[in-house]
Motif scaffolding. Structure first.
Motif, short mmCIF file in Angstrom:
data_model
loop_
_atom_site.label_atom_id
_atom_site.label_comp_id
_atom_site.label_asym_id
_atom_site.label_seq_id
_atom_site.Cartn_x
_atom_site.Cartn_y
_atom_site.Cartn_z
N TYR A 63 -19.46 31.20 -2.28
CA TYR A 63 -18.76 31.03 -1.26
C TYR A 63 -18.41 29.48 -1.35
N VAL A 64 -19.19 28.82 -1.61
CA VAL A 64 -18.82 27.26 -1.45
C VAL A 64 -18.12 26.73 -2.59
N ALA A 68 -14.33 28.84 -0.91
CA ALA A 68 -13.91 27.80 0.00
C ALA A 68 -13.02 26.88 -0.66
N ILE A 69 -13.09 26.87 -1.79
CA ILE A 69 -12.21 25.78 -2.28
C ILE A 69 -10.77 26.53 -2.24
N LEU A 72 -9.69 25.83 1.09
CA LEU A 72 -9.12 24.53 1.11
C LEU A 72 -7.79 23.87 0.33
#
Lengths: 207, 351
Positions: A63-64, A68-69, A72
């Motif tokens: 996820y991170v 999420a990238i 972003l």
């Protein structure tokens, strides 16, 4: 031991809840995504506290580190005008509320199962002898269950993701005519004979 | 009361002390790795490199440190100030945090956790945030383009690094970094009856993976020939173009910490960590952490030499190499390794 664990639990839980609120309330969409990442990391911390170290790190990796990238990326590239977007937001409020309520109801039903009917919950949860965690590592225990009893669900989940990925590629793939592409084998296979044409030019004539 | 002190306070103090010691040694090592990078580069180009500060320029990095710290940090007026200053912090903290699980010698590790390699992978997958936050918060199109390039590149090569790590894990059967090193005590060399030697380490049976890991590590850390994010001919200095003084130094520190980490990972996964190259007398006298250091220095020498004599890749070639060559190759290698381990029982079962 309990005190320390509780302290860390409240620490991560506060960060997660605060981050979640800031996702909604921050004015800049990029800040929203950054707070979302903070929430993910805090959730990973909560997983670690319950002893699910593998899940915690997979949460961070998937996820991170990846999802999420992409969020972003998209949010940074879009030209977002929050003022204009907030104008029509109230129209969608009922739909949002319905989705939120449905998710909440599912959570309550799933959690209340273990209180309302403890016997069914325990038979559902432990049909399979999972070795205790002090004998095998987290990953081993998870792998032994995932690849034996739940192999079908695991494969189906993988298949769904695969289909979604191919779908996304098919939707965005466009064949452009007249694009000059580099072909490395062709370039490497060139030699002086094929690449150079030697022409004898008579003087005063030109080609 | 005494109980609490014995169970909580003393271990906490011990861990803090260990971490500080490790951090100081690591930072000094990074200072000299930076110097070595410049010296090797200079030697290849028949220059002298930094040679003024201290004997043979040995204190050059510390002079640079002072120079960076004493300058005024300039924050662009239209930047997002909090994110702008947060980005270098994120970059350097994450890069240094991964070293918590790196075993330098047998038992010389701060956190000997079961899933060490996954932790390293998870934290290093976050390192891209320093880049992307810095590029966006600068509010400059050069910085932003550099950040986008860098992020796309780092995310792409992470995938093949992940698969390469999986092949090693399949051979070892554990995610603990200490176990990975110890599993390399036996291997191809001992199978054919030789005493324990460098032939047992994973680099030999997994040689293609070793090469893929090395090249992916170059791309992951934005080293030449994959230094497109800071391609100075097009993008000035990539995502850090607006940074100066201490924030800039922190980005550089994060970058070199990441490079050191990749060298350590190569050493642990493929070059037998702290194990001596020959398992008999004169070599076993040398303490393990020295072997570890020598191997890390060797890996960094490879990094520096590549920087010195390989020209820069074009961006589409970089992506092609990552997605169309390394990803299928490493995926195939995972499947083949799994088959070999399962059928011949080599690796996990043998050790």
């Amino acid at each position: 031991m309990l005190g320390l664990q509780a302290t860390f639990f409240y620490f991560f839980a506060l960060i997660a809840v605060g981050g979640g609120l800031m996702v909604v309330f921050s004015r800049n969409p990029v800040h929203s995504v950054l707070f979302l990442i903070l929430t993910f990391v805090a959730a990973a911390g909560l997983f670690l506290l319950t002893g699910a170290e593998f899940l915690a790190l997979i949460l961070v990796v998937v996820y991170v580190g990846a999802v999420a990238i992409l969020f972003l990326f998209v949010v940074m590239m879009l030209d977002l005008d929050m003022g204009r977007m907030k104008k029509g937001a109230l129209k969608y409020a009922p739909f949002g509320a319905i989705i939120g309520l449905a998710l909440l109801a599912q959570l309550v039903i799933a959690l209340s199962g273990s209180y309302l009917a403890p016997s069914t919950a325990t038979t559902l949860a432990t049909p399979m002898p999972i070795p205790p965690l002090d004998q095998v590592t987290n990953i081993e225990a998870l792998g032994q269950v995932l690849y034996t009893r739940y192999i079908l669900f695991f494969q189906i989940a993988g298949l769904i993701l695969f289909v979604a990925m191919i779908g996304a590629i098919v939707l965005t793939l466009r064949h452009k005519e007249g694009v000059r592409r580099q072909s490395i084998p062709v370039q490497v296979a060139r030699n002086p004979k094929t690449a150079i044409e030697i022409v004898k030019v008579e003087s005063g004539r030109g080609l | 009361m005494i109980d609490t002190i014995n169970t909580y306070v003393l271990p906490a103090l011990l861990i803090i002390g260990q971490s500080l010691l490790f951090l100081v040694v690591l930072l000094v090592l990074i200072a000299y790795i930076l110097l070595a990078d410049r010296k090797i580069w200079a030697a290849v180009q028949m220059r002298r490199g930094p040679n003024v500060v201290g004997p043979f320029g040995l204190f050059q990095s510390f002079a640079d440190l002072l120079k960076f710290v004493l300058k005024e940090p300039v924050v662009p007026a239209s930047s997002d100030k909090i994110v702008f200053l947060l980005a270098p912090l994120v970059a350097v903290t994450l890069a240094l945090a991964t070293f918590a699980v790196v075993p330098v010698a047998d038992g010389w590790v701060i956190a000997d956790i079961n899933i060490g390699i996954l932790y390293v992978f998870a934290i290093s997958s976050l390192e891209v945030y320093g880049v992307i936050m810095g590029g966006w918060a600068s509010n400059s199109k050069y910085a932003f383009l550099g950040a986008l390039r860098s992020a796309a590149q780092m995310v792409s090569y992470e995938v093949s690094i992940g698969f390469v790590i999986v092949t090693v894990l399949l051979c070892v059967g554990s995610l603990n970094l200490t176990d990975i090193v110890l599993a390399q005590g036996t291997g191809l060399g001992t199978m054919i009856g030789l005493p324990g030697s460098f032939l047992d380490w994973h680099w030999l049976p997994l040689f293609p993976m070793f090469v893929i890991f090395f090249i992916s590590a170059l791309a992951e850390t934005n080293r030449p020939p994959f230094d497109l994010p800071e391609a100075e001919s097009e993008l000035v200095a990539g995502f850090m173009v607006e940074y100066g003084s201490t924030p800039y130094m922190m980005f550089m520190l994060g970058e070199y910490a990441a490079i050191t980490l990749m060298c350590c990972l190569m050493t642990i996964l493929f070059l037998g960590g702290w194990l001596p190259p020959f398992d008999f007398i004169p070599f076993t006298w040398v303490p393990g952490f020295l072997w570890f250091l020598i191997k890390v220095a060797f890996c960094f020498f490879l990094f520096a030499m590549v920087k010195a004599f390989v020209p820069r890749y074009r961006y589409d070639q970089l992506m092609q190499l990552g997605w169309k060559t390394f990803l299928p190759l490493s995926l195939a290698a995972v499947i083949i390794t799994a088959f070999v381990v399962q059928i011949f029982g080599w690796g996990a079962a043998a050790s």
